[in-house]
Enzyme design. Structure first.
Site, PDB file in Angstrom:
ATOM      1  N   LYS A 264     -28.133 -19.686  46.719  1.00 18.48           N
ATOM      2  CA  LYS A 264     -27.202 -19.938  45.626  1.00 18.48           C
ATOM      3  C   LYS A 264     -26.820 -21.418  45.577  1.00 18.48           C
ATOM      4  CE  LYS A 264     -27.450 -15.815  44.244  1.00 18.48           C
ATOM      5  NZ  LYS A 264     -27.231 -14.651  45.019  1.00 18.48           N
TER       6      LYS A 264
HETATM    7  C1  LIG Z   1     -27.128 -13.123  44.877  1.00 19.55           C
HETATM    8  C2  LIG Z   1     -26.395 -12.222  43.950  1.00 19.55           C
HETATM    9  C3  LIG Z   1     -25.623 -11.146  44.417  1.00 19.55           C
HETATM   10  C4  LIG Z   1     -25.673 -10.638  45.837  1.00 19.55           C
HETATM   11  O1  LIG Z   1     -25.233 -11.477  46.788  1.00 19.55           O
HETATM   12  P1  LIG Z   1     -25.801 -11.427  48.301  1.00 19.55           P
HETATM   13  O2  LIG Z   1     -25.061 -12.501  48.983  1.00 19.55           O
HETATM   14  O3  LIG Z   1     -27.275 -11.684  48.210  1.00 19.55           O
HETATM   15  O4  LIG Z   1     -25.489 -10.082  48.840  1.00 19.55           O
HETATM   16  C5  LIG Z   1     -24.861 -10.443  43.509  1.00 19.55           C
HETATM   17  N1  LIG Z   1     -24.882 -10.740  42.202  1.00 19.55           N
HETATM   18  C6  LIG Z   1     -25.637 -11.743  41.710  1.00 19.55           C
HETATM   19  C7  LIG Z   1     -25.583 -12.027  40.236  1.00 19.55           C
HETATM   20  C8  LIG Z   1     -26.435 -12.492  42.566  1.00 19.55           C
HETATM   21  O5  LIG Z   1     -27.210 -13.460  42.057  1.00 19.55           O
END
Ligand SMILES: *Cc1c(COP(=O)(O)O)cnc(C)c1O
Length: 432
Positions: A196
């Protein structure tokens, strides 16, 4: 000019990986992480609480609560908002599965709605008619950094007494008319995983101004904050509501949500520099799009900065692809032509629509012999292909474009020139 896909000369022999390198890690991050490892405090909460405090102060939220990942933070947010057996949530179909899947684990179902083709966020006109007596929450995803249309969504939620859960996993640092996304709904939950824009490992965080929602999220997955003595933490009790406080010692979600302190230690360091670093990303991405401003077929997915809105860290940048402006050329063929020029990161964009995935329609999590989506007396709101046309066309109407992290205008321009070359010569591209 002959395109590489037709045997012309490639535009790039190799790509400058340094333009995309992320996150920026310095000795300060390394020292912070090593300190945690050396002191054996990975399972503690002291550093995580500092991180929460600093994150909350930056973003303008009363409370923050760290989690081991984004998925578990969203699950806790759902439970905190009262989502339970027989209930419904509303969520856009075009998002990552972890915006919605946890609802089934709580015995609820998902009434998927559509997005708008320009924002790629929830279509406010597709919400209200889906609200039923058991609707508990609307999950609003600030998709690819783009803030949702909160001015239209918030009044609908208020009118019906429904909570807004923001999935802000793509949008740490995005502004909506001067206010940080993740703080606009009743509760914001988000991933801070390594891919992210705010990237600190496997981690997540919840934000809210509502003390009760905060405490319910604590109760769901943070037993170490309910007043039990622990080897790793001072005795700590975050539960003040009598009806919650007597659940001392065992999390009601039957899970542990705490963040590994190697992540929160890195988070504290990253946070110091994040606001400046995402300004550079915003300048870089805006420059890329400005270079392509006069062209047909591919348009920027971005916000009006004059309104005080931004794209945050511009996670997973999208181009809005309009094939009718390029004689019907498919997004797939367009992307392949860009790939042939030597740019790897270009492909039909977005996330595949969730409403037609078997998980939401057939999966039987509780071994009840029927789909979990209807096993607890939920309204059957499952939908067939054809019901959410914008979400279903996502791979046709978006093209993922490179995510520039560093403002090197000559390099960014050379990328834009490749897109320009492909667009200007699109009539040469064979349709198969
Ligand atoms: C990455 C993501 C998640 C999940 O998060 P994790 O840390 O991978 O569990 C949830 N929603 C969206 C839109 C994402 O891009």
């Amino acid at each position: 000019m002959k395109l590489a896909i037709n045997g012309g000369k490639r535009s790039f022999d190799s790509e400058p990986e340094s333009m995309f390198h992320w996150p920026i890690v310095t000795q300060e991050d390394i020292d912070a992480v090593i300190d945690v490892v050396k002191s054996g405090t990975m399972s503690g909460t002291v550093i995580t609480k500092q991180f929460e405090k600093e994150f909350a102060a930056w973003i303008g939220s009363e409370y923050a609560l760290g989690f081991c990942n984004g998925t578990s933070s969203i699950e806790a947010a759902m439970w905190a908002c009262g989502v339970g057996a027989g209930d419904e949530i509303i969520c856009p179909s075009m998002t990552y599965w972890a915006s919605a899947a946890q609802a089934l684990k709580l015995g609820a179902t998902v009434n998927f709605c559509d997005i708008t083709p320009d924002t790629l966020t929830i279509d406010p006109k597709d919400i209200e008619h889906r609200i039923g007596p058991r609707t508990k929450a609307i999950v609003v995803v600030n998709y690819a950094g783009h803030p949702a249309d909160f001015d239209s969504i918030v009044p609908i939620a208020k009118k019906h007494g429904i909570k807004i859960i923001e999935d802000n996993s793509h949008a740490q640092g995005s502004l909506y008319k001067g206010k940080f996304t993740g703080t606009i709904g009743d509760i914001g939950a988000m991933s801070l995983m390594a891919g992210k824009s705010f990237a600190i490992g496997e981690a997540g965080i919840i934000l809210t101004n509502d003390r009760e929602l905060f405490e319910r999220a604590v109760l769901y997955g943070h037993y170490e904050r309910t007043g039990v003595p622990s080897r790793f933490n001072p005795v700590d009790n975050e539960l003040s509501y009598p009806e919650l406080a007597h659940f001392k010692g065992i999390p009601i979600g039957g899970m542990k949500g705490r963040m590994n302190q190697t992540c929160s230690a890195m988070g504290r360091v990253q946070l110091k520099y994040y606001p400046d670093r995402i300004k550079v990303i915003q300048e870089s991405m805006n420059y890329f799009w400005d270079c392509l401003a006069d062209l047909p077929g591919l348009h920027p997915h971005r916000v009006d900065m004059n309104e005080g809105s931004t794209m945050g860290g511009w996670y997973y940048p999208q181009g809005l692809y309009r094939r009718n402006e390029l004689r019907g050329l498919s997004s797939d063929r367009f992307s392949k032509a860009v790939n042939a020029e030597g740019i790897k990161w270009c492909f039909p964009g977005g996330n595949s629509p969730l409403h037609i995935h078997p998980f939401f329609n057939e999966s039987d999590l509780f071994h009840m012999g029927k789909p979990t989506a209807i096993a607890f007396g939920q309204r059957d709101v499952r939908q067939k292909a054809g019901s959410l046309p914008v979400s279903e066309s996502i791979h046709e109407i978006t093209v993922a474009v490179p995510w520039f992290k560093h403002l090197e205008k000559n390099v960014i321009r050379s990328y834009a020139d490749v897109f320009r070359k492909v667009i200007e010569n699109a009539d040469q591209i064979p349709s198969k």
